[in-house]
Write a protein that holds these residues in place. Sequence first.
Motif, PDB file in Angstrom:
ATOM      1  N   GLU A   1      43.727 -35.386   8.730  1.00 54.07           N
ATOM      2  CA  GLU A   1      43.368 -34.115   8.088  1.00 54.07           C
ATOM      3  C   GLU A   1      44.605 -33.259   7.871  1.00 54.07           C
ATOM      4  O   GLU A   1      44.749 -32.602   6.837  1.00 54.07           O
ATOM      5  N   TYR A   2      45.525 -33.287   8.825  1.00 54.51           N
ATOM      6  CA  TYR A   2      46.763 -32.517   8.682  1.00 54.51           C
ATOM      7  C   TYR A   2      47.603 -33.080   7.542  1.00 54.51           C
ATOM      8  O   TYR A   2      48.131 -32.327   6.712  1.00 54.51           O
TER       9      TYR A   2
ATOM     10  N   ASN B   1      37.785 -27.378   8.212  1.00 53.54           N
ATOM     11  CA  ASN B   1      37.872 -28.755   8.709  1.00 53.54           C
ATOM     12  C   ASN B   1      38.718 -28.888   9.975  1.00 53.54           C
ATOM     13  O   ASN B   1      38.633 -29.903  10.659  1.00 53.54           O
ATOM     14  N   THR B   2      39.537 -27.880  10.269  1.00 55.20           N
ATOM     15  CA  THR B   2      40.402 -27.978  11.457  1.00 55.20           C
ATOM     16  C   THR B   2      39.913 -27.094  12.601  1.00 55.20           C
ATOM     17  O   THR B   2      40.552 -27.045  13.650  1.00 55.20           O
TER      18      THR B   2
ATOM     19  N   THR C   1      40.560 -26.379   4.507  1.00 56.72           N
ATOM     20  CA  THR C   1      41.460 -26.788   5.586  1.00 56.72           C
ATOM     21  C   THR C   1      41.126 -26.028   6.865  1.00 56.72           C
ATOM     22  O   THR C   1      41.082 -26.608   7.960  1.00 56.72           O
TER      23      THR C   1
ATOM     24  N   SER D   1      30.649 -27.247   6.436  1.00 56.10           N
ATOM     25  CA  SER D   1      31.774 -27.708   5.644  1.00 56.10           C
ATOM     26  C   SER D   1      31.290 -28.520   4.454  1.00 56.10           C
ATOM     27  O   SER D   1      31.787 -28.393   3.353  1.00 56.10           O
TER      28      SER D   1
ATOM     29  N   SER E   1      44.199 -44.198   6.477  1.00 57.38           N
ATOM     30  CA  SER E   1      42.980 -44.201   7.284  1.00 57.38           C
ATOM     31  C   SER E   1      42.606 -45.623   7.688  1.00 57.38           C
ATOM     32  O   SER E   1      42.211 -45.870   8.840  1.00 57.38           O
TER      33      SER E   1
ATOM     34  N   SER F   1      47.452 -35.810  12.549  1.00 55.94           N
ATOM     35  CA  SER F   1      46.105 -36.254  12.214  1.00 55.94           C
ATOM     36  C   SER F   1      46.005 -36.471  10.705  1.00 55.94           C
ATOM     37  O   SER F   1      46.797 -35.933   9.921  1.00 55.94           O
TER      38      SER F   1
ATOM     39  N   ARG G   1      46.572 -34.813   4.982  1.00 55.54           N
ATOM     40  CA  ARG G   1      45.873 -34.542   3.724  1.00 55.54           C
ATOM     41  C   ARG G   1      46.166 -33.116   3.239  1.00 55.54           C
ATOM     42  O   ARG G   1      46.508 -32.899   2.077  1.00 55.54           O
TER      43      ARG G   1
END
Length: 316
Positions: free
Chosen positions: A169-170, A216-217, A213, A278, A105, A167, A172
């Motif tokens: 998030e992906y 968040n997506t 997940t 979330s 990050s 990304s 993670r």
Amino acid sequence: FNIHEGSIEAVVHGYKNGFIRPEEYNNICQCETLNDMKSQLQVTDYGNFLQSEGVITSRVIHAKATEKMVNEFFEMREWATAPLSTFLDYISYEHMINNVLKLISAKRSGSESLDVLYKLHPLGLFPGINALTAATDIEDMFETVLVDSPIGKFFVASQQKDFDELSLEYIRAMLQRNYIESFYDFCLSVGGETAMVMCTVLEFEADRSVITTTANTIGMRDILPGDRRKLYPNLGCLVDIQDDLSMVEDMDQLKDRLKRFPEFYNLMDDDRNISDGSKSLERKFVDVSTQIYRDALSRQYQYGCLLYTSPSPRDS
């Protein structure tokens, strides 16, 4: 069990008895200054852990408390033999993953990586992690350091070719999936009471990962339903509806898919938007996980009690 791991289990329960008691916590809540708090902590099992500190700040208290926990964890790691030593390694792997995500990050945002190094969790440090700050991108991180690190296997298991196109998030969720599945397989191999307790814990963590997940997506156009489905751990109560969950487009649809599972359906909140929902969901998951981990601590002759020696980054 008692011959090989009984002494360490006893130590863990000794640490449990050192938790701040309700009456001690109430006294701390009455403190008007951090020095008052230091005095109150001296009569607990924390003792004089702040004695050598001059100026007391919240950051100092957090750092010294973390140092105490980490020292206790590594002490038990030194005493442990396989397979308990491997179990403790898995606990530290999650912190390693979280540290690497922080560095990724920072690299993407242009933040000063050296500043981030000072904020990494000490349980998640491993040889070569400092070198990640010199990497030009994630692929460089993997090729130069991560491939030979303790968590390299979680990257390799993803079978991704270009991490820089993904990304955060992906990445993670992908690492979390690989970690949970690997930890689950290890606990099954240990068998006995450990498998019974830890499979329950990890199935809950898998379900939590699936739901968070998904939440968040939602709204991320670069993550298609097929991509999202690949991020779900292949275990837990929600396995049968993971295909349906991967297709949801908003929080209302997510809640609707969870109607068959009241333990998760009741955690959803209609009155919040995606972002706030979330966050609220995460806090509720922390409450549920606390009870599950408390139950693990109460069982004897199994490794699950060691989860209390180092809180998951998700619950910290």
